[in-house]
Design a protein around this motif. Structure first.
Motif, PDB file in Angstrom:
ATOM      1  N   GLN A 294     -37.885 -48.945  -5.256  1.00  0.00           N
ATOM      2  CA  GLN A 294     -37.390 -47.897  -4.363  1.00  0.00           C
ATOM      3  C   GLN A 294     -35.867 -47.890  -4.373  1.00  0.00           C
ATOM      4  OE1 GLN A 294     -39.658 -46.927  -0.729  1.00  0.00           O
ATOM      5  NE2 GLN A 294     -37.888 -47.653   0.424  1.00  0.00           N
ATOM      6  N   ALA A 295     -35.288 -46.700  -4.147  1.00  0.00           N
ATOM      7  CA  ALA A 295     -33.835 -46.560  -4.078  1.00  0.00           C
ATOM      8  C   ALA A 295     -33.532 -45.594  -2.936  1.00  0.00           C
ATOM      9  CB  ALA A 295     -33.294 -46.027  -5.400  1.00  0.00           C
ATOM     10  N   ILE A 296     -32.540 -45.941  -2.126  1.00  0.00           N
ATOM     11  CA  ILE A 296     -32.253 -45.095  -0.957  1.00  0.00           C
ATOM     12  C   ILE A 296     -30.774 -44.742  -0.894  1.00  0.00           C
ATOM     13  CG2 ILE A 296     -32.169 -45.034   1.576  1.00  0.00           C
ATOM     14  CD1 ILE A 296     -34.685 -46.821   1.507  1.00  0.00           C
ATOM     15  N   ILE A 297     -30.511 -43.450  -0.740  1.00  0.00           N
ATOM     16  CA  ILE A 297     -29.140 -42.998  -0.482  1.00  0.00           C
ATOM     17  C   ILE A 297     -29.143 -42.322   0.876  1.00  0.00           C
ATOM     18  CG2 ILE A 297     -27.278 -41.440  -1.216  1.00  0.00           C
ATOM     19  CD1 ILE A 297     -28.179 -41.891  -4.106  1.00  0.00           C
ATOM     20  N   GLY A 298     -28.333 -42.855   1.777  1.00  0.00           N
ATOM     21  CA  GLY A 298     -28.280 -42.301   3.125  1.00  0.00           C
ATOM     22  C   GLY A 298     -27.725 -43.299   4.113  1.00  0.00           C
ATOM     23  N   SER A 299     -27.975 -43.073   5.395  1.00  0.00           N
ATOM     24  CA  SER A 299     -27.594 -43.929   6.533  1.00  0.00           C
ATOM     25  C   SER A 299     -26.213 -43.622   7.094  1.00  0.00           C
ATOM     26  CB  SER A 299     -27.659 -45.420   6.180  1.00  0.00           C
ATOM     27  OG  SER A 299     -26.474 -45.839   5.523  1.00  0.00           O
ATOM     28  N   CYS A 300     -25.940 -44.240   8.256  1.00  0.00           N
ATOM     29  CA  CYS A 300     -24.635 -44.081   8.902  1.00  0.00           C
ATOM     30  C   CYS A 300     -23.538 -44.720   8.068  1.00  0.00           C
ATOM     31  CB  CYS A 300     -24.657 -44.677  10.301  1.00  0.00           C
ATOM     32  SG  CYS A 300     -25.192 -46.395  10.398  1.00  0.00           S
ATOM     33  N   THR A 301     -23.906 -45.618   7.169  1.00  0.00           N
ATOM     34  CA  THR A 301     -22.921 -46.272   6.314  1.00  0.00           C
ATOM     35  C   THR A 301     -22.505 -45.367   5.155  1.00  0.00           C
ATOM     36  OG1 THR A 301     -23.964 -48.377   6.842  1.00  0.00           O
ATOM     37  CG2 THR A 301     -22.452 -48.380   4.992  1.00  0.00           C
ATOM     38  N   ASN A 302     -23.470 -44.761   4.494  1.00  0.00           N
ATOM     39  CA  ASN A 302     -23.200 -43.996   3.273  1.00  0.00           C
ATOM     40  C   ASN A 302     -24.117 -42.782   3.128  1.00  0.00           C
ATOM     41  OD1 ASN A 302     -22.318 -46.972   1.659  1.00  0.00           O
ATOM     42  ND2 ASN A 302     -21.029 -45.161   1.555  1.00  0.00           N
ATOM     43  N   GLY A 303     -24.144 -41.925   4.140  1.00  0.00           N
ATOM     44  CA  GLY A 303     -24.993 -40.741   4.040  1.00  0.00           C
ATOM     45  C   GLY A 303     -24.208 -39.448   4.212  1.00  0.00           C
ATOM     46  N   ARG A 304     -22.890 -39.540   4.017  1.00  0.00           N
ATOM     47  CA  ARG A 304     -22.034 -38.354   4.171  1.00  0.00           C
ATOM     48  C   ARG A 304     -21.990 -37.555   2.866  1.00  0.00           C
ATOM     49  NH1 ARG A 304     -20.448 -41.881   7.914  1.00  0.00           N
ATOM     50  NH2 ARG A 304     -19.811 -43.429   6.403  1.00  0.00           N
ATOM     51  N   LEU A 305     -21.419 -36.346   2.945  1.00  0.00           N
ATOM     52  CA  LEU A 305     -21.390 -35.470   1.768  1.00  0.00           C
ATOM     53  C   LEU A 305     -20.758 -36.178   0.568  1.00  0.00           C
ATOM     54  CD1 LEU A 305     -22.029 -32.667   0.596  1.00  0.00           C
ATOM     55  CD2 LEU A 305     -19.717 -31.967   1.271  1.00  0.00           C
ATOM     56  N   GLU A 306     -19.633 -36.865   0.794  1.00  0.00           N
ATOM     57  CA  GLU A 306     -18.971 -37.532  -0.333  1.00  0.00           C
ATOM     58  C   GLU A 306     -19.871 -38.599  -0.961  1.00  0.00           C
ATOM     59  OE1 GLU A 306     -15.990 -38.648   2.657  1.00  0.00           O
ATOM     60  OE2 GLU A 306     -15.851 -40.586   1.664  1.00  0.00           O
ATOM     61  N   ASP A 307     -20.704 -39.249  -0.130  1.00  0.00           N
ATOM     62  CA  ASP A 307     -21.629 -40.267  -0.651  1.00  0.00           C
ATOM     63  C   ASP A 307     -22.735 -39.611  -1.482  1.00  0.00           C
ATOM     64  OD1 ASP A 307     -20.318 -42.362   0.834  1.00  0.00           O
ATOM     65  OD2 ASP A 307     -21.321 -41.591   2.613  1.00  0.00           O
ATOM     66  N   LEU A 308     -23.256 -38.493  -0.956  1.00  0.00           N
ATOM     67  CA  LEU A 308     -24.331 -37.790  -1.675  1.00  0.00           C
ATOM     68  C   LEU A 308     -23.811 -37.255  -3.013  1.00  0.00           C
ATOM     69  CD1 LEU A 308     -26.121 -35.796   1.192  1.00  0.00           C
ATOM     70  CD2 LEU A 308     -26.504 -38.140   0.438  1.00  0.00           C
ATOM     71  N   LYS A 309     -22.556 -36.791  -2.997  1.00  0.00           N
ATOM     72  CA  LYS A 309     -21.961 -36.268  -4.235  1.00  0.00           C
ATOM     73  C   LYS A 309     -21.718 -37.386  -5.254  1.00  0.00           C
ATOM     74  CE  LYS A 309     -18.745 -32.994  -3.769  1.00  0.00           C
ATOM     75  NZ  LYS A 309     -18.648 -31.539  -3.589  1.00  0.00           N
ATOM     76  N   GLU A 310     -21.367 -38.541  -4.737  1.00  0.00           N
ATOM     77  CA  GLU A 310     -21.131 -39.715  -5.589  1.00  0.00           C
ATOM     78  C   GLU A 310     -22.404 -40.056  -6.391  1.00  0.00           C
ATOM     79  OE1 GLU A 310     -19.314 -42.896  -3.134  1.00  0.00           O
ATOM     80  OE2 GLU A 310     -20.691 -44.242  -4.187  1.00  0.00           O
ATOM     81  N   GLY A 311     -23.535 -40.002  -5.711  1.00  0.00           N
ATOM     82  CA  GLY A 311     -24.810 -40.268  -6.389  1.00  0.00           C
ATOM     83  C   GLY A 311     -25.215 -39.124  -7.303  1.00  0.00           C
ATOM     84  N   ALA A 312     -24.991 -37.882  -6.819  1.00  0.00           N
ATOM     85  CA  ALA A 312     -25.399 -36.696  -7.576  1.00  0.00           C
ATOM     86  C   ALA A 312     -24.636 -36.593  -8.889  1.00  0.00           C
ATOM     87  CB  ALA A 312     -25.189 -35.443  -6.728  1.00  0.00           C
TER      88      ALA A 312
END
Lengths: 421, 169
Positions: A294-312
């Motif tokens: 399993q792999a998770i991107i999200g949370s109060c630590t790293n779930g902001r737009l810049e974090d989502l874009k980093e993964g995308a």
């Protein structure tokens, strides 16, 4: 001549109605805002036990639901119902039902976190609001009931640590890697009871979101609060958001810090926290190739737009490994809307990710991604304690969103640098 | 009061004291039945009224969930002794009337299963195995008052009643 005050000391002196305070001193502090999430139901229960009719100031209380939304079982549904009833009875205007997202994202987004303020929340990661120059800290539900009744609580003035961070982040290394590195160095109790202040060119160059990641996770080394001095980036962020006026607070030039730490991010590499403690930090390359389910991107630590874009950026045009479940949880509705608009969500869904509603989701093992015995996850969240995300015999590795995305492609822990141009 | 020692290591976090999967049920007895289960399956079924939990450094780190303190008090735990505590757990314990004793030397002397007698007012722990009585640094007076009142809620209730008493001659 007595020394000048640190940011935490200056805020606590103001909140305690004193000219100056010293570490170790206990102040009866008036809070500027009080935040509670799903556990607001427990706070309301204790509040009723005190026997006060009305809360001390309905405008200073913020309530929302994020941990188990929509309700995952009957007990949770009952708790949510109690919160809605309490909000209606008390006439609390600052209430967000299940649609809005994670408290530590929603609270700053809606302008409740302001420079110079003292904020308490019934969540350990309340330290996040230090990113805008507030002193904010986590308390328990019983204590919050006392705050709702009286508007104040006793706080010990913490000793302060100063972190000077210089250098430019190299490709593939992010604020998450920096804070993991620091936690690995200081260990889980290295900043117990301390207020950590972050300075230097690398902090100045960081987005407000990056600073939120740093302040959020400082809690994992025991910090009472974590604060970055507010600058133009913060003031710009707050434009059109800030609920009320604010007065930034800075440390005196001669402020006394118990310890000072110097970091240079120029040679920082992708890091992970390996099971089962957050301070079990190592370079990602040491565990590269470890199979994941399993792999998770999200949370109060790293779930902001810049974090989502980093993964995308890593997943664009690709498909995740066939035996991996990638779960994406935007930190808030605002983040989700932005990520839909700019095509980020499109990349995730096409890559094979399961996008869940804004909220805490699987981070605390409540729902939406619980693991079975023997399963392993790499996650951009903040804790990897035994049993945190499901069966006690499952494992969690913590890393940056980029590292999580790269790992989802390979089905094993992978270095994101290979995917970055 | 006499009790038995349950001893653990450093960094005992609140996720293992009371796992997140049980958080939505606020019933104290239910919480007690799952106390410590992810690190010690023997604890919940065997803990007795008056027992003492002993930890190393940074006891109670992690999540702010006060159910970690609730589940221990509901299980009958009389006090937690540790080399050091994480701050939120420390506050939660006091606010729920659970004494927390920071005493590194005492932790070294205690072994799993030891029978001890704790006297919070005197600030001593008597170790039955050796007959030795160990003193620990007592808590500040206002915290002792909170503990004597049974925690923050009864303490606030008492304060409010006293205020009313003054305003009504």
């Amino acid at each position: 001549m007595p020394k000048g005050m640190t940011i935490a000391e200056a805020i606590l002196a103001r909140a305690g109605g004193k000219a100056r305070v010293e570490p170790g001193e206990i102040v009866d502090a008036k809070v500027d805002r009080a935040m509670s999430h799903d556990n607001g139901a427990l706070v309301a229960k204790h509040f009723a036990e005190i026997g006060v009719e009305k809360v001390w100031d309905k405008d200073r209380i913020v309530l929302l639901m994020d941990h188990r939304v929509p309700a995952n079982d009957i007990k949770t549904a009952e708790g949510h119902k109690k919160i809605r009833e309490f909000v209606a009875k008390q006439g609390i205007p600052n209430f967000f039902d299940i649609k809005e997202g994670i408290c530590h994202q929603v609270f700053p987004e809606h302008g409740y976190a302001l420079p110079g303020q003292l904020i308490v929340g019934t969540d350990s990661h309340t330290t996040t609001y230090g990113a805008v120059g507030a002193m904010s800290t986590g308390i328990g539900a019983t204590e919050m009931a006392g705050v709702w009744a009286t508007g104040s609580l006793w706080l010990m003035v913490p000793k302060s640590f100063k972190f000077n961070v210089k250098g430019k982040f190299p490709k593939g290394a992010y604020p998450k890697d920096l804070i993991l590195k620091i936690i690995g160095d200081l260990k889980a109790d290295g900043a117990d009871y301390a207020s950590c202040e972050f300075y230097g060119p690398a902090i100045d160059a960081m987005t407000v979101g990056g600073r939120m990641t740093i302040c959020n996770m400082s809690m994992e080394m025991g910090a009472k609060s974590a604060i970055c001095p507010p600058d133009k980036k913060v003031f710009d962020y707050l434009k059109g958001r800030a609920k009320g006026k604010y007065e930034p607070v800075y440390a005196a030039k001669d402020a006394a810090y118990e310890k000072t730490f110097d970091y240079d991010v120029s040679a920082l590499e992708p890091m992970v926290a390996a099971p089962h403690t957050v301070d079990n930090v190592k370079p990602l390359k040491d565990v590269a190739g470890t199979k994941i389910n399993q792999a998770i991107i999200g949370s109060c630590t790293n779930g902001r737009l810049e974090d989502l874009k980093e993964g995308a950026a890593i997943l664009k045009g690709k498909t995740i490994y066939k035996d991996v479940r990638l779960i994406v949880a935007p930190a808030s509705r605002e983040v989700l809307l932005a990520a839909m608009k700019d095509g980020t969500m499109d990349i995730y869904v096409r890559a094979g990710a399961v996008v869940i509603n804004p909220g805490c989701g699987p981070c605390l093992g409540a729902h939406e991604g619980i693991m079975a015995a023997g399963e392993r996850c790499i996650s951009s969240t903040n804790r990897n304690f035994k049993g945190r995300m499901g069966d006690p015999a499952s494992e969690v590795y913590l890393a940056s969103p980029a590292a999580v995305a790269a790992s989802a492609l390979e089905g094993a822990i992978a270095d994101p640098r290979g995917y970055l141009k | 009061m006499k009790g038995k020692v349950w001893k653990y290591g450093d960094d005992v976090n609140t996720d293992v004291i009371l796992p997140g999967r049980y958080l939505s049920n606020y019933d104290a007895k239910f919480l007690a039945s799952h106390a410590m289960e992810d690190i010690d399956k023997e604890f919940a079924p065997n803990v007795k009224q008056g027992d003492i939990v002993v930890g190393g450094r940074n006891f109670g780190c992690g999540s702010s969930r006060e159910q970690a303190a609730t589940c221990l008090t509901a299980a009958g735990v009389q006090a937690v002794v540790a080399k050091s505590f994480a701050r939120i757990f420390y506050r939660n314990a006091i606010n729920l009337g659970l004494p927390v004793i920071q005493a590194p030397e005492l932790v070294e002397k205690l072994q799993k299963g030891d029978e001890v007698e704790l006297d919070m007012e005197k600030g001593t722990v008597k170790l039955m195995r050796t007959g030795e009585s160990v003193a620990f640094k007592s808590l500040p007076p206002f915290i002792m008052e909170l503990l004597r009142d049974g925690g923050l809620i009864p303490h606030l209730k008492k304060q409010m009643a006293e205020k009313k008493g003054i305003s009504q001659p």
